[in-house]
Design an enzyme around this catalytic site. Structure first.
Site, mmCIF file in Angstrom:
data_model
loop_
_atom_site.group_PDB
_atom_site.id
_atom_site.type_symbol
_atom_site.label_atom_id
_atom_site.label_comp_id
_atom_site.label_asym_id
_atom_site.label_seq_id
_atom_site.Cartn_x
_atom_site.Cartn_y
_atom_site.Cartn_z
ATOM 1 N N ASP A 37 -22.938 82.253 27.427
ATOM 2 C CA ASP A 37 -22.973 82.887 26.096
ATOM 3 C C ASP A 37 -23.898 82.118 25.170
ATOM 4 O OD1 ASP A 37 -19.598 83.636 26.640
ATOM 5 O OD2 ASP A 37 -21.158 85.137 26.234
ATOM 6 N N HIS A 68 -25.897 86.046 28.413
ATOM 7 C CA HIS A 68 -25.547 87.007 27.355
ATOM 8 C C HIS A 68 -26.148 86.514 26.046
ATOM 9 C CE1 HIS A 68 -22.025 88.972 24.921
ATOM 10 N NE2 HIS A 68 -23.188 89.519 24.661
ATOM 11 N N GLY A 144 -18.867 86.300 19.399
ATOM 12 C CA GLY A 144 -18.959 85.071 18.593
ATOM 13 C C GLY A 144 -18.042 83.970 19.073
ATOM 14 N N ASP A 177 -16.263 92.221 28.675
ATOM 15 C CA ASP A 177 -16.368 90.839 28.203
ATOM 16 C C ASP A 177 -15.590 90.612 26.914
ATOM 17 O OD1 ASP A 177 -19.258 88.834 27.124
ATOM 18 O OD2 ASP A 177 -17.164 88.325 27.457
ATOM 19 N N GLY A 199 -13.317 83.815 29.918
ATOM 20 C CA GLY A 199 -13.489 82.406 29.546
ATOM 21 C C GLY A 199 -12.118 81.731 29.502
ATOM 22 N N SER A 200 -11.345 82.061 28.467
ATOM 23 C CA SER A 200 -10.094 81.322 28.267
ATOM 24 C C SER A 200 -9.104 81.542 29.404
ATOM 25 C CB SER A 200 -9.451 81.692 26.932
ATOM 26 O OG SER A 200 -9.696 83.014 26.618
#
Ligand code: DX5
Ligand code: ZN
Length: 220
Positions: A37, A68, A144, A177, A199-200
């Site tokens: 990212d 991305h 973000g 995503d 991600g998390s």
């Protein structure tokens, strides 16, 4: 689009103090892609990494770098990210004045082309380009930050895009995503996504057992 579900863990949730080791661990844990990212603090209210970091990560793995770009204007950075080792370069239509031109810039670098839609961005921003690209990235959170809550309202848009791709008999991947977890990964796939970014969930669930978390996302 390959039949199998691919998992593209986002390194935004990785430990940035040891990013190289984290990428190597993701490869060992069975990640299909590495989702990178890139944020410029202008297109999105956050700032992450640039081409120099990607250049340093590139020799550590052969895995596809799924980059991305949440940056604008995007055109002047396409070549740099291509040279840094990106394999897929995904941009937001709002980050360019000419989507076709940006697609061509990425194609000229022999990279795969992705276009990303924010949760409130409409399909008509991209539907005329489906034949020219390799991947649509559906954001299921406002871009973000990692760790945000999944926005189920994007599932309808995911279904519509998957139907458009199938109707035109195109070989375009649908990647979703943002906020993907063990509870919503099945409905994301049922809506037509064949690549899941996470991600998390990958880095934090099951005490950070990357292999287990990737397998659960892929198989559920
Ligand atoms: C958000 C990024 C996402 C995010 C995913 O702007 O594009 O890739 O890192 O992280 P999770 O899975 O934690 O939502
Ligand atoms: Zn992303």
């Amino acid at each position: 689009m390959s039949g199998l579900i691919k998992i593209s863990p986002s390194i935004l949730s990785a430990d940035f103090s040891k990013l190289g080791n984290e990428v190597i661990s993701l490869e060992k844990a069975g990640a299909d892609y590495i989702h990178i990212d890139v944020m410029d603090g202008h297109f999105v209210p956050n700032l992450t990494i640039g081409p120099e970091v990607i250049k340093k990560l590139r020799p550590l793995t052969k895995k596809i770098f799924d980059v991305h770009l949440m940056i604008s204007p995007v055109d002047n950075f396409v070549k740099e990210f291509a040279n840094a080792g990106a394999d897929i370069i995904t941009f937001h239509p709002e980050a360019t004045t000419d989507v076709s031109k940006t697609i061509k810039l990425i194609r000229d670098q022999n990279k795969q082309v992705g276009i990303s839609l924010k949760p409130k961005s409409k399909i008509d921003l991209i539907q005329n380009y489906l034949k020219d690209i390799d991947l649509v990235l559906i954001m299921s959170v406002e871009p973000g930050f990692g760790g945000q809550k999944f926005m189920p309202e994007v599932l309808e848009k995911t279904k519509t895009i998957r139907d458009l791709i199938n109707k035109q008999n195109l070989n375009v991947d649908v990647e979703i995503d943002g906020g993907i977890n063990f509870e919503n990964c099945a409905e994301a796939k049922n809506a037509g996504a064949n690549i899941l970014v996470s991600g998390s969930t990958v880095f934090k669930e099951n005490k950070g057992d990357l292999k287990k978390n990737i397998e659960i996302l892929r198989n559920n």
